[in-house]
Design a protein around this motif. Structure first.
Motif, PDB file in Angstrom:
ATOM      1  N   VAL A   1       0.706  -1.282   0.128  1.00  0.00           N
ATOM      2  CA  VAL A   1       0.210  -0.024  -0.161  1.00  0.00           C
ATOM      3  C   VAL A   1       1.027   1.776   0.265  1.00  0.00           C
ATOM      4  O   VAL A   1       0.739   1.719  -0.932  1.00  0.00           O
ATOM      5  CB  VAL A   1      -1.297  -0.394   1.334  1.00  0.00           C
ATOM      6  CG1 VAL A   1      -1.620   0.924   1.004  1.00  0.00           C
ATOM      7  CG2 VAL A   1      -2.059  -1.101   0.704  1.00  0.00           C
ATOM      8  N   ASN A   2       1.999   1.241   0.931  1.00  0.00           N
ATOM      9  CA  ASN A   2       2.848   2.412   1.214  1.00  0.00           C
ATOM     10  C   ASN A   2       3.397   3.163   0.235  1.00  0.00           C
ATOM     11  O   ASN A   2       3.266   4.051  -0.786  1.00  0.00           O
ATOM     12  CB  ASN A   2       3.475   2.683   2.423  1.00  0.00           C
ATOM     13  CG  ASN A   2       2.635   2.561   3.241  1.00  0.00           C
ATOM     14  OD1 ASN A   2       1.488   2.500   3.563  1.00  0.00           O
ATOM     15  ND2 ASN A   2       3.545   2.544   5.158  1.00  0.00           N
ATOM     16  N   TRP A   3       4.135   1.769  -0.176  1.00  0.00           N
ATOM     17  CA  TRP A   3       5.275   1.799  -1.617  1.00  0.00           C
ATOM     18  C   TRP A   3       4.756   2.105  -2.858  1.00  0.00           C
ATOM     19  O   TRP A   3       4.718   2.750  -3.394  1.00  0.00           O
ATOM     20  CB  TRP A   3       5.901   0.402  -2.113  1.00  0.00           C
ATOM     21  CG  TRP A   3       6.571   0.723  -3.232  1.00  0.00           C
ATOM     22  CD1 TRP A   3       7.786   1.406  -2.802  1.00  0.00           C
ATOM     23  CD2 TRP A   3       7.095   0.689  -4.425  1.00  0.00           C
ATOM     24  NE1 TRP A   3       8.494   1.310  -3.862  1.00  0.00           N
ATOM     25  CE2 TRP A   3       8.216   0.438  -4.554  1.00  0.00           C
ATOM     26  CE3 TRP A   3       5.836  -0.304  -4.586  1.00  0.00           C
ATOM     27  CZ2 TRP A   3       7.988   0.632  -6.490  1.00  0.00           C
ATOM     28  CZ3 TRP A   3       6.231  -0.212  -6.129  1.00  0.00           C
ATOM     29  CH2 TRP A   3       7.234   0.018  -7.094  1.00  0.00           C
ATOM     30  N   GLY A   4       3.236   1.483  -2.897  1.00  0.00           N
ATOM     31  CA  GLY A   4       2.754   1.467  -4.334  1.00  0.00           C
ATOM     32  C   GLY A   4       1.619   3.227  -4.748  1.00  0.00           C
ATOM     33  O   GLY A   4       2.026   4.058  -5.805  1.00  0.00           O
TER      34      GLY A   4
ATOM     35  N   ALA B   1      -4.727  -1.707   2.894  1.00  0.00           N
ATOM     36  CA  ALA B   1      -5.485  -3.470   2.363  1.00  0.00           C
ATOM     37  C   ALA B   1      -5.315  -2.796   1.008  1.00  0.00           C
ATOM     38  O   ALA B   1      -5.467  -2.278   0.429  1.00  0.00           O
ATOM     39  CB  ALA B   1      -6.334  -3.690   2.624  1.00  0.00           C
ATOM     40  N   PHE B   2      -4.834  -4.312   0.056  1.00  0.00           N
ATOM     41  CA  PHE B   2      -4.173  -4.536  -1.124  1.00  0.00           C
ATOM     42  C   PHE B   2      -5.631  -5.495  -1.442  1.00  0.00           C
ATOM     43  O   PHE B   2      -5.575  -6.792  -1.028  1.00  0.00           O
ATOM     44  CB  PHE B   2      -3.291  -4.563  -1.359  1.00  0.00           C
ATOM     45  CG  PHE B   2      -2.202  -4.035  -2.465  1.00  0.00           C
ATOM     46  CD1 PHE B   2      -1.908  -3.336  -3.068  1.00  0.00           C
ATOM     47  CD2 PHE B   2      -2.241  -5.836  -3.629  1.00  0.00           C
ATOM     48  CE1 PHE B   2      -1.583  -3.233  -4.821  1.00  0.00           C
ATOM     49  CE2 PHE B   2      -2.049  -5.526  -4.580  1.00  0.00           C
ATOM     50  CZ  PHE B   2      -0.870  -4.728  -5.219  1.00  0.00           C
ATOM     51  N   LEU B   3      -6.371  -4.806  -2.766  1.00  0.00           N
ATOM     52  CA  LEU B   3      -7.016  -6.118  -3.117  1.00  0.00           C
ATOM     53  C   LEU B   3      -6.808  -6.500  -4.363  1.00  0.00           C
ATOM     54  O   LEU B   3      -7.283  -5.656  -5.503  1.00  0.00           O
ATOM     55  CB  LEU B   3      -8.560  -5.735  -2.876  1.00  0.00           C
ATOM     56  CG  LEU B   3      -9.283  -5.391  -1.520  1.00  0.00           C
ATOM     57  CD1 LEU B   3      -8.619  -3.781  -0.691  1.00  0.00           C
ATOM     58  CD2 LEU B   3     -10.071  -5.155  -1.401  1.00  0.00           C
ATOM     59  N   LEU B   4      -6.414  -7.847  -4.501  1.00  0.00           N
ATOM     60  CA  LEU B   4      -6.450  -8.220  -6.048  1.00  0.00           C
ATOM     61  C   LEU B   4      -6.913  -9.573  -6.205  1.00  0.00           C
ATOM     62  O   LEU B   4      -7.920  -9.512  -7.110  1.00  0.00           O
ATOM     63  CB  LEU B   4      -4.711  -8.383  -6.053  1.00  0.00           C
ATOM     64  CG  LEU B   4      -4.716  -8.805  -7.260  1.00  0.00           C
ATOM     65  CD1 LEU B   4      -4.688  -7.876  -8.323  1.00  0.00           C
ATOM     66  CD2 LEU B   4      -2.710  -9.501  -7.527  1.00  0.00           C
TER      67      LEU B   4
ATOM     68  N   THR C   1      -8.111   2.331   4.466  1.00  0.00           N
ATOM     69  CA  THR C   1      -7.545   2.499   3.096  1.00  0.00           C
ATOM     70  C   THR C   1      -7.345   1.478   2.322  1.00  0.00           C
ATOM     71  O   THR C   1      -6.635   0.335   2.520  1.00  0.00           O
ATOM     72  CB  THR C   1      -6.364   3.290   2.304  1.00  0.00           C
ATOM     73  OG1 THR C   1      -6.271   4.678   3.405  1.00  0.00           O
ATOM     74  CG2 THR C   1      -6.549   3.759   1.039  1.00  0.00           C
ATOM     75  N   TYR C   2      -8.045   0.881   1.791  1.00  0.00           N
ATOM     76  CA  TYR C   2      -8.281  -0.068   0.291  1.00  0.00           C
ATOM     77  C   TYR C   2      -7.365   0.239  -0.738  1.00  0.00           C
ATOM     78  O   TYR C   2      -7.584   1.526  -1.537  1.00  0.00           O
ATOM     79  CB  TYR C   2      -8.925  -0.305  -0.342  1.00  0.00           C
ATOM     80  CG  TYR C   2     -10.299  -1.674   0.461  1.00  0.00           C
ATOM     81  CD1 TYR C   2      -9.535  -1.632   1.551  1.00  0.00           C
ATOM     82  CD2 TYR C   2     -11.801  -1.964   0.569  1.00  0.00           C
ATOM     83  CE1 TYR C   2     -10.493  -2.221   2.822  1.00  0.00           C
ATOM     84  CE2 TYR C   2     -12.768  -2.365   1.089  1.00  0.00           C
ATOM     85  CZ  TYR C   2     -11.736  -2.626   3.038  1.00  0.00           C
ATOM     86  OH  TYR C   2     -12.817  -3.830   3.480  1.00  0.00           O
TER      87      TYR C   2
ATOM     88  N   ILE D   1      -7.997   3.741  -5.790  1.00  0.00           N
ATOM     89  CA  ILE D   1      -8.138   3.727  -3.463  1.00  0.00           C
ATOM     90  C   ILE D   1      -9.481   4.049  -3.410  1.00  0.00           C
ATOM     91  O   ILE D   1     -10.069   5.026  -4.061  1.00  0.00           O
ATOM     92  CB  ILE D   1      -7.500   5.269  -3.754  1.00  0.00           C
ATOM     93  CG1 ILE D   1      -5.864   5.049  -3.878  1.00  0.00           C
ATOM     94  CG2 ILE D   1      -6.976   5.237  -1.883  1.00  0.00           C
ATOM     95  CD1 ILE D   1      -5.254   6.794  -3.574  1.00  0.00           C
ATOM     96  N   VAL D   2      -9.968   3.567  -2.036  1.00  0.00           N
ATOM     97  CA  VAL D   2     -10.889   2.910  -1.550  1.00  0.00           C
ATOM     98  C   VAL D   2     -11.146   3.344  -0.821  1.00  0.00           C
ATOM     99  O   VAL D   2     -10.673   2.717  -0.043  1.00  0.00           O
ATOM    100  CB  VAL D   2     -11.713   2.122  -2.046  1.00  0.00           C
ATOM    101  CG1 VAL D   2     -13.147   1.749  -2.288  1.00  0.00           C
ATOM    102  CG2 VAL D   2     -12.183   2.169  -3.823  1.00  0.00           C
ATOM    103  N   ASP D   3     -12.031   4.053   0.125  1.00  0.00           N
ATOM    104  CA  ASP D   3     -12.447   4.475   1.234  1.00  0.00           C
ATOM    105  C   ASP D   3     -12.911   3.578   1.774  1.00  0.00           C
ATOM    106  O   ASP D   3     -14.102   3.189   1.384  1.00  0.00           O
ATOM    107  CB  ASP D   3     -12.930   5.902   1.898  1.00  0.00           C
ATOM    108  CG  ASP D   3     -11.956   6.813   1.681  1.00  0.00           C
ATOM    109  OD1 ASP D   3     -10.943   7.016   2.272  1.00  0.00           O
ATOM    110  OD2 ASP D   3     -12.725   8.260   1.280  1.00  0.00           O
ATOM    111  N   LYS D   4     -12.949   2.129   2.677  1.00  0.00           N
ATOM    112  CA  LYS D   4     -13.635   0.940   3.399  1.00  0.00           C
ATOM    113  C   LYS D   4     -14.756   1.513   3.926  1.00  0.00           C
ATOM    114  O   LYS D   4     -15.973   0.744   3.898  1.00  0.00           O
ATOM    115  CB  LYS D   4     -12.869   0.796   4.242  1.00  0.00           C
ATOM    116  CG  LYS D   4     -12.331  -1.041   4.862  1.00  0.00           C
ATOM    117  CD  LYS D   4     -12.832  -0.983   6.578  1.00  0.00           C
ATOM    118  CE  LYS D   4     -13.952  -2.139   6.907  1.00  0.00           C
ATOM    119  NZ  LYS D   4     -13.549  -1.749   8.791  1.00  0.00           N
TER     120      LYS D   4
END
Lengths: 249, 379
Positions: free
Chosen positions: B94-97, B122-125, B165-166, B185-188
């Motif tokens: 998340v941070n690096w991306g 969180a990273f949702l793939l 944060t997603y 970027i999506v607010d949970k």
């Protein structure tokens, strides 16, 4: 208010102790060095007071008597939160020598509280605080297990047989702290580790001071004897061994 | 070459070790049994700056290098991989991306609270039908002019409940295949997001894993990372770094199990001597030590390449595959050395063995890493 904390660079408490040179010197090969645990608790407590009452404590300085290889330990104290550090560039060979060096620092730069651990975990001399008090002609309070600043005055509690006593003293003074002064030593944060590089660490040369003691030799404790198991019903054998072999009864 | 760590790197390693032993060890078995998310532990970890340790100090991050990150991940994972995976997702994915590809406004709004540890990401793939084959995204992000309309389901999402944060990977233009995918970027707390139940996993049981359903979730256009269609490339580039985190986690699981097995072998006696003195045990420990040394070197090499801004995708694939595979081998042998005691929970090694298995599966299975590595051999 300015606080000076005396820190020793000691072997990690899990170090396997060995001696060299015909048992006259500690074998430092492979040893990991840490801040003396009592000193680290002292630093933690000073930081707790500073954090809880912003503006009351303007500066926390740590002082160490040691050669350049003690600098990683000093940097850790800066990473934990000390504002500045002084390293007196000499081998800490005996307590009188160390106390003489630290007393000189206190004479040159005034501090309101000078804190040292009740002992160091390597040689357990337990003499530095008392010597500093004598050399600087300052009051000292030993075995301090509670230290706080309340309305600008210092509040101290010390361990005594069967309880605690509350002590008041004038500033400046020497606090010789005991475990219990803080719950756990503080772990340095990432920001603390990064900023430690830019905090002042001043190396000063030692003053002339005598060495009053020297290590002549060390003996390791005897290895523990093998454990003997005794049947719970065989009380006679238990008493026999405690009396004749262990000589405890 | 220089194999010596800097003073800062050693200090970070020690700080992570102290934190893991003092804060995580006392209740790690209980949390594993109860599948309980370590909220208080994560709060303390974030206060120390571990969740944003590599992010730019300009955004309240720690500004540490990737070598330091590997050292910290190994120490935390020796004790508790459920905590380490939170750290890995926040730092590596998340941070690096966001830092590498986000706009200044996105970094200010979303990276700053993540880097300072105030929020979790969180990273949702992964999807029910898109795990290793990440090009087959069924989640859609329909372009509605000034916003995207998000619909679909994501699976196996670490930090799904605890994150604020997603980063969601979704398909906008199916005809363009993977070049039609976007990262949003999506607010949970956005309306239309629901979570499935907490997954009852074999290992890393106290990490917070759920499926996440999106039902007509509106996402502002300014929350898209990079140009239209950059999402798949974003995910792959981000996962290159993610592999270093999971490789380090697997390394920590292996070295944690090894340290316990070595200690046990010096204490436990059989046939009149400590079991370390039996060659069958000593040789197992020797093999474990060599594998761990190799694994550590692979992790550090890929971290070093990343810090030098050199290509690290193949190195991180090698590290991830090797570390995960040897974590499984080493933990299995650690259980064997402990004998019956290794099969009960209080000796920790059975838990480490369960945790090791996941490192061979998530953030690219060992088989996917081999695809990445073998394809590079043809070039």
């Amino acid at each position: 208010m300015k606080i000076l904390i005396c820190i020793s660079n000691v072997p990690d408490t899990t170090t396997k102790i060995k001696f060299v040179n015909n048992n006259t010197a500690f074998d430092i090969a492979g040893v990991q060095w840490i801040i003396n645990p009592w000193d680290e608790l002292a630093l933690t407590r000073a930081l707790e007071i500073k954090d809880a009452q912003p503006g009351i404590i303007e500066n926390i300085t740590v002082v160490n008597v040691g050669l350049i290889d003690s600098e990683p330990t000093i940097r850790k104290a800066l990473a934990i939160g000390a504002d500045a550090a002084i390293r007196i560039n000499a081998e800490p060979k005996d307590t009188f020598f160390v106390a003489s060096q630290i007393a000189e620092v206190v004479r040159k730069e005034s501090f309101d509280i000078v804190i040292c651990g009740i002992e160091s975990s390597d040689y357990n001399g337990a003499a530095l605080g008392g010597m500093l008090s004598e050399m600087l002609d300052l009051p000292s309070v030993s075995a301090v297990s509670h230290l706080d600043v309340v309305n600008g005055a210092v509040e101290l509690k010390r361990e005594i047989d069967g309880g605690q006593e509350t002590v008041a003293t004038q500033l400046p003074f020497i606090a010789i702290i005991q475990k219990g002064i803080a719950k756990d030593a503080r772990i340095p944060s990432m920001r603390g580790i990064m900023t430690a590089k830019s905090k002042p660490l001043t190396a000063v040369e030692p003053i002339a001071a005598d060495l009053l003691t020297e290590f002549v030799g060390f003996d390791l404790p005897k290895p523990k004897a093998a454990c003997k198991k005794i049947d719970p019903d065989n009380v006679r054998e238990l008493v026999n061994l405690l009396h004749n072999e262990a000589k405890l009864i | 070459m220089n194999f010596e760590f800097t003073e800062e790197q050693k200090m970070i390693q020690q700080a992570a070790k102290d934190f893991a032993e003092r804060e995580l060890l006392p209740d790690v078995i209980e949390r594993d049994e109860k599948s309980e998310f370590p909220a208080e532990h994560i709060k303390k970890l974030s206060e120390l700056g571990f969740l944003g340790m590599m992010a730019d100090p300009k955004y309240d991050g720690g500004g540490m290098d990737t070598i330091s990150y590997v050292l910290a991940m190994e120490e935390i994972s020796k004790i508790d991989s459920s905590v380490a995976v939170v750290m890995s997702v926040c730092n590596s994915l998340v941070n690096w991306g966001l830092e590498a590809f986000g706009t200044d406004a996105q970094k200010e709004k979303y990276l700053r609270p993540l880097a300072s540890g105030q929020k979790i990401g969180a990273f949702l793939l992964s999807e029910p039908e898109a795990g290793s084959d990440a090009t087959s995204q069924r989640t859609t992000a329909e372009d509605k002019g000034d916003y995207y309309l998000l619909n679909g389901t994501k699976n196996w999402i670490t930090n799904a409940n605890s994150a604020s944060t997603y980063i969601v990977i979704a398909q906008t233009n199916p005809e363009k295949k993977h070049k039609g995918i976007n990262a949003l970027i999506v607010d949970k707390n956005s309306p239309g997001i629901t979570l499935g139940p907490h997954e009852n996993k074999m290992g890393m049981r106290s990490s917070d894993t759920h499926s996440v359903m999106f039902n007509d979730v509106k996402v502002p256009k300014e929350n898209r990372i990079g140009d239209d269609g950059f999402g798949f490339s974003f995910a792959m580039k981000t996962l290159d770094g993610g592999r270093i985190g999971i490789a380090s986690q697997a390394l920590g699981i292996a070295s944690g199990a090894f340290e316990r097995a070595l200690k046990y072998s010096k204490e436990r006696k059989a046939f009149g001597t400590e079991i370390f003195n039996h060659q069958s045990v000593a040789f197992k420990l020797s093999d474990m030590a060599v594998k761990i040394e190799n694994a550590r070197n692979l992790c550090l090499k890929s971290a070093w390449l990343k810090d030098q801004h050199l290509p690290y995708g193949i190195a991180s694939a090698m590290a991830k595959q090797y570390c995960a595979d040897i974590a499984m081998e080493v933990t299995t042998e650690a259980v064997q050395i402990h004998g019956g005691y290794g099969y009960v929970k209080e000796y920790h090694v059975e838990r480490l063995m369960r945790e090791a298995k996941l490192t061979q599966i998530y953030e690219g299975t060992s088989e996917v890493q081999k695809i990445v590595i073998s394809r590079s051999l043809l070039k």
